[in-house]
Design a protein around this motif. Structure first.
Motif, PDB file in Angstrom:
ATOM      1  N   GLN A 500       0.929  -1.031  -0.013  1.00  0.00           N
ATOM      2  CA  GLN A 500       0.499  -0.332   0.061  1.00  0.00           C
ATOM      3  C   GLN A 500       0.657   1.233   0.387  1.00  0.00           C
ATOM      4  O   GLN A 500       0.370   2.381  -0.960  1.00  0.00           O
ATOM      5  CB  GLN A 500      -0.575   0.133   1.178  1.00  0.00           C
ATOM      6  N   LYS A 501       2.386   1.360   1.435  1.00  0.00           N
ATOM      7  CA  LYS A 501       3.088   2.213   0.733  1.00  0.00           C
ATOM      8  C   LYS A 501       3.493   2.670  -0.391  1.00  0.00           C
ATOM      9  O   LYS A 501       3.403   4.226  -0.805  1.00  0.00           O
ATOM     10  CB  LYS A 501       3.886   2.487   1.994  1.00  0.00           C
ATOM     11  N   VAL A 502       3.575   1.444  -1.560  1.00  0.00           N
ATOM     12  CA  VAL A 502       4.646   1.776  -2.341  1.00  0.00           C
ATOM     13  C   VAL A 502       3.335   2.169  -3.845  1.00  0.00           C
ATOM     14  O   VAL A 502       4.078   3.039  -5.030  1.00  0.00           O
ATOM     15  CB  VAL A 502       5.079   0.534  -2.569  1.00  0.00           C
ATOM     16  N   LEU A 503       2.467   1.427  -3.409  1.00  0.00           N
ATOM     17  CA  LEU A 503       1.472   1.767  -4.585  1.00  0.00           C
ATOM     18  C   LEU A 503       1.113   3.563  -4.303  1.00  0.00           C
ATOM     19  O   LEU A 503       0.873   3.837  -5.349  1.00  0.00           O
ATOM     20  CB  LEU A 503       0.289   1.359  -4.551  1.00  0.00           C
ATOM     21  N   ARG A 504       0.820   3.925  -3.392  1.00  0.00           N
ATOM     22  CA  ARG A 504       0.717   5.168  -2.933  1.00  0.00           C
ATOM     23  C   ARG A 504       1.745   6.116  -3.763  1.00  0.00           C
ATOM     24  O   ARG A 504       1.375   7.173  -4.472  1.00  0.00           O
ATOM     25  CB  ARG A 504       0.155   5.433  -1.093  1.00  0.00           C
TER      26      ARG A 504
END
Length: 543
Positions: A500-504
């Motif tokens: 979730q962090k990377v995609l955000r």
């Protein structure tokens, strides 16, 4: 028996240079007739305009330029030769992507491309109308069919050409490189040959055009799907083969099958060719880059030297209080190994001058990434000033992993004209460094071994802000190149919070990528022409 001497003209064209591209065609055909009687000289797709010409095709003068080039070819090509050339052709109902056959001082046949690609880096439906009919012409007693690039990726045009009586199909291409592309082409064209029961000659251009690199690798396939001849990748040249209609099972001879390159070598050669052609075709005197002592700038320097030679490359180390002595030493060592001009310019006084000017604005605030970004911008100002004064192109050094998550500074380390590693994930950066060192001493080993760091703060490491690159690159490959959703990526075993962090980060940093320099494309989904997302959007794909 009917036979043909076929020259696969694997040439490097320049988009928009009708006169220069026409010169190349004339010179190639003149060489051909000196060594073989009645040669069939096959050129790539849109040879006269270069590929891709993009909105140059919308210019009112395009028809005149094509007409002038064709008139020259009809007048200057030896009459006994058969030249098969690609060009845009304006007709009453629109513009077509055409393969024309010139013989005896006239255009004796024209074929209009039927399948117009409109995906990834291609926008042909923006410019061209599709053709609808096969084209088969008698060349020295052989019934030869024509097709253009994407026509071979769909079964219909090849089958229609075979039904129209073709004994041999010649396919003109401007097919850009990405990792694994040669194998994809071989498999696809072999399938078309066996479906239609017809041998195929596939001719591809070579060279760099902005972010695209064309890797050549022209080849011939028997009706049974066997690769019978293949030219080398990434090399411009004249590659001959003979076609004999009486030998149905083995109709081709005269050219060996150059084996596919190992993937790491192919990527290296694509990067080198892309840099060389971008610099030379845009007439830069040379290049300058910031050499930090880190792995990305070390690899960028190595590519630049292999592309241009050390005499056209300048490396600038711009230390600050957080720059380690190791970085200073390693940058100097690599510059010495490669024989490039190496300068050391401290950014300390520049940074202090900026901070003095901003003292009132920054009063009462805490130190944060603003000060880190200011360091990068000081370096960007220095490099751009050198560029302006010396006519050098600034090479930036950010890799695909950093570009994806915004681990970069606008108008700082992103300041420049060409990003060599823009489509190279960080894990591949390390592999390429190790590969280059197998060719000869180049990159100091401890540059490869040390933990990556931007050195913008004390004891800073990339993994303080990002997942380990081995993990990050897997997530990015699934999200960017395969369009997998967050849940699908998590289902492969990836940590939910990390995903979730990377995609955000990918989603919110589109504005940075839109302002980034172009760079060599080596994957199926590079940033830029391949991947077009809005900057202003309420839809967060990574949510």
């Amino acid at each position: 028996m009917a036979s043909l001497n076929i020259l696969m003209a694997q040439i490097n064209t320049l988009v928009g240079d009708f006169e220069g591209n026409t010169d190349k065609v004339v010179a190639c055909v003149q060489r051909a007739v000196q060594s073989h009687p009645s040669p069939v000289v096959v050129f790539p797709e849109l040879t006269l305009s270069g590929y891709p010409p993009e909105d140059l095709l919308l210019r009112p003068s395009i028809e005149l330029r094509v007409a002038q080039s064709l008139a020259r070819l009809c007048a200057e090509l030896p009459a006994e030769a058969w030249a098969i050339v690609g060009y845009p052709r304006t007709r009453d109902d629109g513009l077509y992507n055409v393969a024309g056959v010139i013989h005896g001082g006239e255009i004796v046949a024209e074929y209009s491309k039927q399948s117009l690609p409109n995906y990834q880096v291609f926008d042909e439906k923006r410019y061209f109308k599709p053709g609808s009919l096969p084209c088969v012409i008698d060349i020295e007693g052989v019934q030869v069919g024509l097709s253009v690039c994407e026509d071979i990726w769909e079964p219909g045009p090849t089958l229609a050409t075979a039904r129209a009586g073709a004994q041999l199909l010649i396919n003109l291409n401007s097919s850009p490189y990405h990792r694994g592309k040669r194998g994809e082409r071989w498999q696809l064209v072999a399938a078309r040959a066996t479906e239609a029961g017809i041998p195929i000659v596939y001719v591809n251009q070579v060279g760099g055009q902005d972010e695209l690199v064309f890797d050549g690798g022209s080849f011939a396939v028997t009706a049974g799907g066997d690769i019978a001849a293949a030219a080398p990748n990434f090399e411009e040249g004249d590659f001959w083969l003979q076609y004999d209609s009486d030998h149905a099972q083995a109709p081709f001879s005269g050219l060996q099958v150059y084996p596919p390159l190992e993937e790491i070598e192919a990527v290296w050669r694509a990067l080198v060719l892309g840099v060389r052609d971008y610099v030379n075709k845009n007439r830069f005197q040379g290049v300058v880059l910031g050499l930090s002592g880190g792995v990305d700038s070390a690899l960028t320097l190595a590519v630049a030297v292999d592309a241009l030679g050390p005499e056209r490359v300048e490396a600038v180390m711009m230390p600050f209080r957080y720059t380690s002595q190791m970085s200073v030493e390693d940058a100097a060592e690599q510059s010495d190994i490669l024989g490039v001009s190496h300068k050391v310019i401290s950014i300390e006084p520049i940074y202090e001058a900026f901070m003095a000017s901003l003292e009132e604005e920054f009063a009462g605030t805490e130190v944060d990434t603003t000060e880190e970004n200011l360091q990068a911008r000081c370096r960007g100002v220095l490099l751009m000033s050198i560029s302006n004064k010396k006519g050098y192109l600034v090479l930036t050094t950010g890799n695909k992993s950093e570009m994806a998550v915004g681990y970069s500074t606008l108008y700082g380390d992103m300041a420049g004209g060409f990003d060599v590693l823009k489509d190279v994930p960080k894990t591949l950066v390390f592999d390429l460094c190790r590969y280059r060192n197998t060719l000869g001493p180049c990159i100091p080993q401890r540059v490869i071994d040390r933990p990556p760091s931007a050195e913008l703060a004390p004891d800073q490491k990339d993994e303080d802000s990002l997942p380990p690159y081995e993990v990050l690159d897997q997530i990015l490959e699934m999200y960017i190149e395969r369009d997998m959703s967050a849940e699908a990526i998590i289902a492969t075993g990836m940590d939910r919070q990390q995903v979730q962090k990377v995609l955000r980060l990918v989603d919110i940093n589109e504005y940075k990528r839109r302002q980034a320099p172009i760079g060599v494309r080596i994957t199926k989904r590079g940033f830029g022409r391949d991947r077009r997302y809005p900057i202003t959007s309420g839809w967060r794909i990574g949510d």
